[in-house]
Design an enzyme around this catalytic site. Sequence first.
Site, PDB file in Angstrom:
ATOM      1  N   ARG A 147       1.916 -16.099   0.816  1.00 19.67           N
ATOM      2  CA  ARG A 147       1.525 -16.842   2.019  1.00 19.67           C
ATOM      3  C   ARG A 147       1.656 -15.659   3.291  1.00 19.67           C
ATOM      4  NH1 ARG A 147       6.100 -20.133   1.687  1.00 19.67           N
ATOM      5  NH2 ARG A 147       6.495 -19.546   3.801  1.00 19.67           N
ATOM      6  N   ASP A 149       2.562 -15.978   6.280  1.00 20.61           N
ATOM      7  CA  ASP A 149       3.676 -16.423   7.199  1.00 20.61           C
ATOM      8  C   ASP A 149       5.088 -16.062   6.384  1.00 20.61           C
ATOM      9  OD1 ASP A 149       3.513 -18.470   5.437  1.00 20.61           O
ATOM     10  OD2 ASP A 149       4.466 -19.876   6.882  1.00 20.61           O
ATOM     11  N   TYR A 150       5.171 -15.411   5.265  1.00 22.89           N
ATOM     12  CA  TYR A 150       6.273 -14.902   4.539  1.00 22.89           C
ATOM     13  C   TYR A 150       5.850 -13.400   3.687  1.00 22.89           C
ATOM     14  CZ  TYR A 150      10.224 -15.384   1.463  1.00 22.89           C
ATOM     15  OH  TYR A 150      11.301 -15.136   0.600  1.00 22.89           O
ATOM     16  N   ALA A 151       5.343 -12.715   4.623  1.00 27.96           N
ATOM     17  CA  ALA A 151       4.722 -11.191   4.295  1.00 27.96           C
ATOM     18  C   ALA A 151       5.913 -10.437   3.504  1.00 27.96           C
ATOM     19  CB  ALA A 151       4.192 -10.515   5.393  1.00 27.96           C
ATOM     20  N   ALA A 154       6.677 -12.334   0.315  1.00 28.96           N
ATOM     21  CA  ALA A 154       5.880 -12.272  -0.850  1.00 28.96           C
ATOM     22  C   ALA A 154       5.637 -10.867  -1.527  1.00 28.96           C
ATOM     23  CB  ALA A 154       4.114 -12.518  -0.136  1.00 28.96           C
TER      24      ALA A 154
END
Length: 185
Positions: A147, A149-151, A154
Amino acid sequence: MELNLQGKTAWITGASKGIGRACAERLAQEGCDLMLVARSQGDLESAADELARRHGVLAQVFAGDLSKSAVIDRLWSGGPTPDILVNNAGAIPSGALGDIDEATWREAWELKVFGYINTCRIAMERMSARGAGVIVNVIGVGGEKPRPDYAAGAGGNAALMALTRALGSTSMLKGVRVVGVNPGL
C-alpha cells in the site's frame, strides 16, 4: 493439538508481547523450552516466569536490541542451537514514501529486515551443520499487498518474503525448513 515438540527448544524474538508472546505461549503448551528475546528485560522476565510456571518448561530470556549485529552475535554465542527460531522482532511505521524520514526508515529496517537477515544467516549455518531445524519468519501482509501509505513496510516485508523463499527453496536439502507467515493487522 499435539505437534510432537516436547523437549525441543524454541527461540522467539519480539517475545515480550503481541505475536511473539502468543508464539511463546503456544510453543510452551507443546512442551518446548524457550529463549524469549526482546529489548525489555522486565517484560521478558515476567513472561518467562509465567510460561515456566504454567507449562513446566524452561524459559530463559535475552534482552537486547537485535538491530545491532553485535547483539545478535552475543545471542547466538550463549548456548546450543535452537530447534526452532521464530523471527518476530520489529515494527515498521506507516506512512507514504515522503512521510518517513531516512533515519526512521533505516532504524525500522535495521531491526526487522537486517535483524531477520542476520539471525537467519547464523541459524541456517548452525541448523544446516546439525541437519535439522525450523526457521519461521513472521513477516506481514504488507509485502504481499503493498500500500502507498505503508511504503517502508511494503518494501521491507517484500524483501523478507523473497529472502524466506530463497532460503526455503533449498534448505530442506540440509534438513532445515524455512517458512514465512504474513499476518495482517
